[in-house]
Design a protein around this motif. Structure first.
Motif, PDB file in Angstrom:
ATOM      1  N   ALA A  23      -6.613   2.578 -12.071  1.00  0.00           N
ATOM      2  CA  ALA A  23      -6.658   3.622 -11.264  1.00  0.00           C
ATOM      3  C   ALA A  23      -6.857   3.057  -9.611  1.00  0.00           C
ATOM      4  CB  ALA A  23      -7.842   4.598 -11.302  1.00  0.00           C
ATOM      5  N   ILE A  24      -6.533   3.771  -8.485  1.00  0.00           N
ATOM      6  CA  ILE A  24      -6.672   3.313  -7.187  1.00  0.00           C
ATOM      7  C   ILE A  24      -6.832   4.726  -6.242  1.00  0.00           C
ATOM      8  CG2 ILE A  24      -4.267   3.426  -6.635  1.00  0.00           C
ATOM      9  CD1 ILE A  24      -4.831   0.846  -4.743  1.00  0.00           C
ATOM     10  N   GLY A  25      -7.510   4.502  -5.244  1.00  0.00           N
ATOM     11  CA  GLY A  25      -7.795   5.552  -4.285  1.00  0.00           C
ATOM     12  C   GLY A  25      -8.347   4.811  -2.888  1.00  0.00           C
ATOM     13  N   PHE A  26      -8.612   6.077  -1.828  1.00  0.00           N
ATOM     14  CA  PHE A  26      -9.167   5.637  -0.724  1.00  0.00           C
ATOM     15  C   PHE A  26      -9.932   6.886  -0.146  1.00  0.00           C
ATOM     16  CE2 PHE A  26      -4.991   7.510   0.036  1.00  0.00           C
ATOM     17  CZ  PHE A  26      -5.236   8.580   0.948  1.00  0.00           C
ATOM     18  N   THR A  37       4.731   1.537 -11.927  1.00  0.00           N
ATOM     19  CA  THR A  37       3.582   0.780 -12.693  1.00  0.00           C
ATOM     20  C   THR A  37       3.012  -0.169 -11.735  1.00  0.00           C
ATOM     21  OG1 THR A  37       5.034  -0.849 -13.473  1.00  0.00           O
ATOM     22  CG2 THR A  37       4.796   1.193 -14.787  1.00  0.00           C
ATOM     23  N   TRP A  38       2.055  -0.774 -11.996  1.00  0.00           N
ATOM     24  CA  TRP A  38       1.253  -1.859 -11.084  1.00  0.00           C
ATOM     25  C   TRP A  38       2.635  -3.259 -11.171  1.00  0.00           C
ATOM     26  CZ3 TRP A  38      -2.225  -1.590  -7.794  1.00  0.00           C
ATOM     27  CH2 TRP A  38      -3.170  -0.577  -7.871  1.00  0.00           C
ATOM     28  N   ALA A  39       3.241  -3.257 -12.179  1.00  0.00           N
ATOM     29  CA  ALA A  39       4.159  -4.416 -12.269  1.00  0.00           C
ATOM     30  C   ALA A  39       5.375  -4.280 -11.252  1.00  0.00           C
ATOM     31  CB  ALA A  39       4.846  -4.584 -13.474  1.00  0.00           C
ATOM     32  N   ASP A  40       5.485  -2.861 -10.732  1.00  0.00           N
ATOM     33  CA  ASP A  40       6.461  -2.630  -9.577  1.00  0.00           C
ATOM     34  C   ASP A  40       5.887  -3.082  -8.175  1.00  0.00           C
ATOM     35  OD1 ASP A  40       8.145  -1.345 -11.445  1.00  0.00           O
ATOM     36  OD2 ASP A  40       7.000   0.518 -11.006  1.00  0.00           O
ATOM     37  N   ILE A  41       4.731  -3.507  -8.189  1.00  0.00           N
ATOM     38  CA  ILE A  41       4.199  -4.058  -6.882  1.00  0.00           C
ATOM     39  C   ILE A  41       4.282  -5.565  -6.885  1.00  0.00           C
ATOM     40  CG2 ILE A  41       2.223  -3.908  -5.271  1.00  0.00           C
ATOM     41  CD1 ILE A  41       3.550  -1.456  -5.865  1.00  0.00           C
ATOM     42  N   ARG A  42       3.850  -5.940  -8.109  1.00  0.00           N
ATOM     43  CA  ARG A  42       3.749  -7.562  -8.041  1.00  0.00           C
ATOM     44  C   ARG A  42       4.064  -7.917  -9.737  1.00  0.00           C
ATOM     45  NH1 ARG A  42      -1.185 -10.255  -4.831  1.00  0.00           N
ATOM     46  NH2 ARG A  42      -0.751  -8.846  -2.798  1.00  0.00           N
ATOM     47  N   LEU A  45       0.939  -1.115   0.048  1.00  0.00           N
ATOM     48  CA  LEU A  45       0.059   0.064   0.012  1.00  0.00           C
ATOM     49  C   LEU A  45       0.851   1.256   0.055  1.00  0.00           C
ATOM     50  CD1 LEU A  45      -2.982   0.804   0.035  1.00  0.00           C
ATOM     51  CD2 LEU A  45      -2.770   1.051   2.567  1.00  0.00           C
ATOM     52  N   ALA A  46       1.934   1.108   0.885  1.00  0.00           N
ATOM     53  CA  ALA A  46       2.775   2.266   0.936  1.00  0.00           C
ATOM     54  C   ALA A  46       3.627   2.672  -0.526  1.00  0.00           C
ATOM     55  CB  ALA A  46       4.087   2.026   2.033  1.00  0.00           C
ATOM     56  N   ALA A  47       3.933   1.751  -0.970  1.00  0.00           N
ATOM     57  CA  ALA A  47       4.611   1.761  -2.338  1.00  0.00           C
ATOM     58  C   ALA A  47       3.704   2.075  -3.552  1.00  0.00           C
ATOM     59  CB  ALA A  47       5.204   0.290  -3.022  1.00  0.00           C
ATOM     60  N   ILE A  48       2.595   1.681  -3.457  1.00  0.00           N
ATOM     61  CA  ILE A  48       1.545   1.911  -4.504  1.00  0.00           C
ATOM     62  C   ILE A  48       1.118   3.514  -4.399  1.00  0.00           C
ATOM     63  CG2 ILE A  48      -1.105   1.852  -4.942  1.00  0.00           C
ATOM     64  CD1 ILE A  48      -1.045  -0.974  -4.472  1.00  0.00           C
ATOM     65  N   ALA A  55       1.905  -3.866 -16.515  1.00  0.00           N
ATOM     66  CA  ALA A  55       2.847  -2.867 -16.360  1.00  0.00           C
ATOM     67  C   ALA A  55       2.496  -1.589 -17.268  1.00  0.00           C
ATOM     68  CB  ALA A  55       4.387  -3.465 -17.564  1.00  0.00           C
ATOM     69  N   ARG A  56       1.535  -1.256 -16.328  1.00  0.00           N
ATOM     70  CA  ARG A  56       0.623   0.181 -16.748  1.00  0.00           C
ATOM     71  C   ARG A  56       0.798   1.132 -15.610  1.00  0.00           C
ATOM     72  NH1 ARG A  56      -2.838  -0.456 -20.823  1.00  0.00           N
ATOM     73  NH2 ARG A  56      -3.229   1.636 -20.944  1.00  0.00           N
ATOM     74  N   PRO A  57       0.913   2.494 -15.841  1.00  0.00           N
ATOM     75  CA  PRO A  57       1.089   3.348 -14.847  1.00  0.00           C
ATOM     76  C   PRO A  57       0.041   3.425 -13.786  1.00  0.00           C
ATOM     77  CG  PRO A  57       1.429   4.106 -17.106  1.00  0.00           C
ATOM     78  CD  PRO A  57       0.794   2.903 -17.273  1.00  0.00           C
ATOM     79  N   ILE A  58       0.342   3.554 -12.501  1.00  0.00           N
ATOM     80  CA  ILE A  58      -0.531   3.710 -11.569  1.00  0.00           C
ATOM     81  C   ILE A  58      -1.373   4.905 -11.415  1.00  0.00           C
ATOM     82  CG2 ILE A  58      -1.053   3.497  -9.194  1.00  0.00           C
ATOM     83  CD1 ILE A  58       1.423   1.748  -8.882  1.00  0.00           C
ATOM     84  N   GLN A  59      -2.464   5.368 -11.538  1.00  0.00           N
ATOM     85  CA  GLN A  59      -3.333   6.360 -11.470  1.00  0.00           C
ATOM     86  C   GLN A  59      -3.811   6.345  -9.928  1.00  0.00           C
ATOM     87  OE1 GLN A  59      -6.056   6.914 -14.513  1.00  0.00           O
ATOM     88  NE2 GLN A  59      -4.879   5.536 -16.032  1.00  0.00           N
ATOM     89  N   ARG A  60      -3.680   7.554  -9.262  1.00  0.00           N
ATOM     90  CA  ARG A  60      -3.887   7.678  -7.952  1.00  0.00           C
ATOM     91  C   ARG A  60      -4.834   8.887  -7.698  1.00  0.00           C
ATOM     92  NH1 ARG A  60       1.806   6.999  -8.695  1.00  0.00           N
ATOM     93  NH2 ARG A  60       2.595   5.148  -7.718  1.00  0.00           N
ATOM     94  N   PHE A  61      -5.744   8.454  -6.718  1.00  0.00           N
ATOM     95  CA  PHE A  61      -6.844   9.606  -6.340  1.00  0.00           C
ATOM     96  C   PHE A  61      -7.083   9.599  -4.899  1.00  0.00           C
ATOM     97  CE2 PHE A  61      -7.754   8.410 -10.916  1.00  0.00           C
ATOM     98  CZ  PHE A  61      -8.000   9.551 -11.541  1.00  0.00           C
TER      99      PHE A  61
END
Length: 360
Positions: A262-265, A197-202, A188-191, A207-213
């Motif tokens: 995309a991901i957010g909280f 990218t998502w591939a950097d997590i697992r 979660l901290a890395a995301i 291998a697509r850029p993480i979009q953060r909201f």
């Protein structure tokens, strides 16, 4: 008059019988007594009405006593309450306060309740610096600096914390995302910081850029997330790429739902309201539930609060009455809003603070 008329007829009838019967039995006929008694119908009806009214008063008094015994607070009748109420603060607490205000009005309160969704920090600014609001909604405890700002007002304010519920901060992705089901706290901290990218997590993730909201920095949700995930250091998350901040949780929902990457909280209520377009992730193998937020096994569970001040509550009885109403019925509404109830002990503590503030 009618009563006297009937009695006069009866007396004349008795004299006539005496004259005709001479030494006969002069004992009054039973039906004479019966007729005399039936003349008193109207007074009896009045007595019965008074008795019923008295019984209703007793029932109402008993009901009020039972309510106070059950809640620890005096009963509130919204029909009898006048005066406006101003609240502002957390976007997470907003839907809960909105629900309580709607119920308050549905039960008779006819004046205005203002509820502004501006974030916990901005809410405390209006409460402790501008002195504009009667109640401050918060998804985090008040900070020492904010308490000092309240004390500097004239007249000074001493914030009183009332626990009103529990939230499970929801980490969500789009319903189209088919790879995020559960993440660790380290992931979660890395995301939300260094991963590009998502591939950097697992490795098996795209291998697509993480979009953060994420919520804005005035939000108690932002403060809570930074405290729990980044040990109170906001720099990593604010330095992340592809980052969009908003104090409006609905804007975050739109952004997250718009892309499978995309991901957010935000507060759990916003996930529940939009679960047809969002997917929630577990944290360390635990999903939010009544049990996991109560026992702390869900890592992102947090308390929800409203704040006021004894001086405000005593000067504005409508504010005290609304807080009383809120604490009395919140556990009947909180689940339907999308949050989890505070424990009975937490509500009892809040009610005790109300009584102390009102010197009762």
């Amino acid at each position: 008059m009618r009563s006297k008329f009937f009695v006069l007829i009866l007396v004349l009838a008795a004299l006539a019988l005496a004259a005709c019967g001479g030494s006969g039995d002069l004992t009054p006929e039973p039906e004479v007594i019966t007729e005399t008694v039936t003349v008193e119908v109207s007074p009896a009806a009045e007595t019965e009405t008074e008795t019923e009214a008295g019984a209703e008063t007793v029932v109402a008094t008993v009901a009020a006593a039972e309510e106070m015994a059950a809640t620890g607070l005096p009963p509130v009748d919204p029909l009898r309450i006048t005066g406006d109420i101003v609240t502002a603060g957390s976007s997470t607490v907003f839907p809960l306060s909105e629900r309580m205000a709607e119920r308050f009005q549905n039960e008779g309160y006819a004046d205005q309740i203002t509820i502004d969704s501006i974030g916990s920090g901005a809410g405390f600014e209006r409460f402790c610096e501008a002195g504009e609001t009667d109640i401050s909604n918060a998804s985090r405890p008040i900070k020492e600096a904010e308490i000092e700002n309240c004390a500097a007002l004239d007249p000074a304010r001493t914030p009183i914390e009332f626990r009103v519920g529990t939230d499970a901060l929801a980490v969500t992705v789009s319903a189209e995302n088919d790879f995020v089901d559960d993440i660790t706290m380290d992931e979660l901290a890395a995301i939300f910081s260094t991963a590009a990218t998502w591939a950097d997590i697992r490795a098996d993730w795209p291998a697509r850029p993480i979009q953060r909201f994420i919520p804005g920095t005035d939000s108690g949700t932002f403060d809570f997330f930074v405290e729990e995930v980044f040990d109170k250091n906001a720099e990593p998350i604010l330095s992340a790429s592809n980052l969009q901040l908003s104090e409006d949780d609905n804007v975050l929902v739109q952004g997250i739902s718009g892309s499978p990457y995309a991901i957010g909280f935000f507060g759990y209520a916003y996930f529940q309201e939009n679960q047809d377009i969002l997917h929630i992730s577990g944290i360390e193998g635990v999903m939010p539930s009544d049990t996991s937020v109560e026992d702390g096994s869900y890592a992102l569970a947090r308390p929800l609060f409203i704040y006021s001040d004894a001086g405000i509550m005593q000067a504005k009885p409508q504010v005290a009455d609304f807080i009383n109403f809120y604490l009395t019925y919140v556990n009947e509404e909180v689940v339907n809003v999308g949050y989890f109830p505070a424990s009975e002990a937490a509500i009892a503590d809040a009610q005790a603070k109300w009584l102390e503030a009102m010197a009762q």
